[in-house]
Design a protein around this motif. Structure first.
Motif, PDB file in Angstrom:
ATOM      1  N   SER A  47       0.864  -1.337   0.203  1.00  9.13           N
ATOM      2  CA  SER A  47      -0.116   0.058   0.096  1.00  9.13           C
ATOM      3  C   SER A  47       0.637   1.150  -0.010  1.00  9.13           C
ATOM      4  CB  SER A  47      -0.941  -0.025   1.244  1.00  9.13           C
ATOM      5  OG  SER A  47      -0.191   0.193   2.198  1.00  9.13           O
ATOM      6  N   LEU A  48       1.891   1.165   0.460  1.00 11.07           N
ATOM      7  CA  LEU A  48       2.838   2.286   0.440  1.00 11.07           C
ATOM      8  C   LEU A  48       4.123   2.655  -0.582  1.00 11.07           C
ATOM      9  CD1 LEU A  48       4.039   2.113   4.161  1.00 11.07           C
ATOM     10  CD2 LEU A  48       2.324   3.824   3.336  1.00 11.07           C
ATOM     11  N   GLU A  49       3.780   1.638  -1.638  1.00  3.85           N
ATOM     12  CA  GLU A  49       4.590   1.719  -2.726  1.00  3.85           C
ATOM     13  C   GLU A  49       4.088   2.710  -3.710  1.00  3.85           C
ATOM     14  OE1 GLU A  49       4.635  -2.189  -4.650  1.00  3.85           O
ATOM     15  OE2 GLU A  49       6.378  -2.818  -3.271  1.00  3.85           O
ATOM     16  N   SER A  50       2.951   2.720  -4.120  1.00  4.72           N
ATOM     17  CA  SER A  50       2.260   3.604  -4.945  1.00  4.72           C
ATOM     18  C   SER A  50       0.792   3.885  -4.810  1.00  4.72           C
ATOM     19  CB  SER A  50       2.545   3.321  -6.474  1.00  4.72           C
ATOM     20  OG  SER A  50       1.930   2.155  -6.754  1.00  4.72           O
ATOM     21  N   GLU A  51       0.215   4.563  -5.636  1.00  4.20           N
ATOM     22  CA  GLU A  51      -1.149   4.942  -5.518  1.00  4.20           C
ATOM     23  C   GLU A  51      -1.862   3.323  -6.164  1.00  4.20           C
ATOM     24  OE1 GLU A  51      -4.960   7.597  -7.038  1.00  4.20           O
ATOM     25  OE2 GLU A  51      -2.830   8.043  -7.246  1.00  4.20           O
ATOM     26  N   GLN A  52      -1.131   2.875  -7.029  1.00  4.27           N
ATOM     27  CA  GLN A  52      -1.737   1.466  -7.602  1.00  4.27           C
ATOM     28  C   GLN A  52      -1.863   0.405  -6.492  1.00  4.27           C
ATOM     29  OE1 GLN A  52       0.611   3.463  -9.205  1.00  4.27           O
ATOM     30  NE2 GLN A  52      -0.981   4.331 -10.697  1.00  4.27           N
ATOM     31  N   PHE A  54      -1.598   1.021  -3.379  1.00  4.50           N
ATOM     32  CA  PHE A  54      -2.664   1.063  -2.212  1.00  4.50           C
ATOM     33  C   PHE A  54      -3.859   0.557  -2.824  1.00  4.50           C
ATOM     34  CE2 PHE A  54      -6.240   3.659  -0.385  1.00  4.50           C
ATOM     35  CZ  PHE A  54      -5.639   3.479   1.134  1.00  4.50           C
ATOM     36  N   GLU A  55      -4.631   0.936  -3.978  1.00  5.73           N
ATOM     37  CA  GLU A  55      -5.771   0.287  -4.406  1.00  5.73           C
ATOM     38  C   GLU A  55      -5.547  -1.190  -4.718  1.00  5.73           C
ATOM     39  OE1 GLU A  55      -6.235   2.441  -8.354  1.00  5.73           O
ATOM     40  OE2 GLU A  55      -6.477   4.264  -7.260  1.00  5.73           O
TER      41      GLU A  55
END
Length: 125
Positions: A47-52, A54-55
């Motif tokens: 979830s902390l890597e990117s917005e994708q 996280f989704e």
């Protein structure tokens, strides 16, 4: 030497008292929380890597039956471990150490944990 001592100490045939069972479950839930932390750290890292990411993590935790089962298992282990830890803390202060009061405390721990686990299951599912 006493000839009437037990010869076979098969742990499956020895009946444990309820306070002993709750203490063993306390240790088992601590172990489950330790290993379950890897799953939660994986979801957190994703979830902390990117917005994708996280989704994807949010979708995994809301739509996947297996992920919900793991999350409910971890929350259940945490709730039981919490209430059993309170019981052990009370016992450390010298209360509920006798056989009859220890049994009552063990029953109370199981009852409170069961209700909170069911409520957590309703919340997660």
């Amino acid at each position: 030497m006493n000839e009437k001592r037990p010869v076979n100490l098969d742990l499956r045939t020895i009946k444990q008292p309820l306070p002993a069972i709750t203490s063993i479950l306390h240790r088992a839930t601590g172990l489950a929380l330790f290993f379950g932390a890897f799953f939660m750290l994986y979801a957190l890292g994703m979830s902390l890597e990117s917005e994708q990411g996280f989704e994807a993590a949010a979708q995994m935790l809301t739509e996947s039956f297996f992920a919900k089962l793991i999350a409910w298992g971890l929350v259940s282990a945490l709730l039981y471990h919490f209430f059993a830890g309170i019981k052990h803390l009370v016992m450390d202060f010298g209360y509920c150490e006798e056989l009859d009061t220890a049994g009552i405390a063990a029953k109370a721990t199981l009852a409170i944990s069961a209700v909170s686990i069911l409520l957590a299951g309703v919340w997660i599912w």
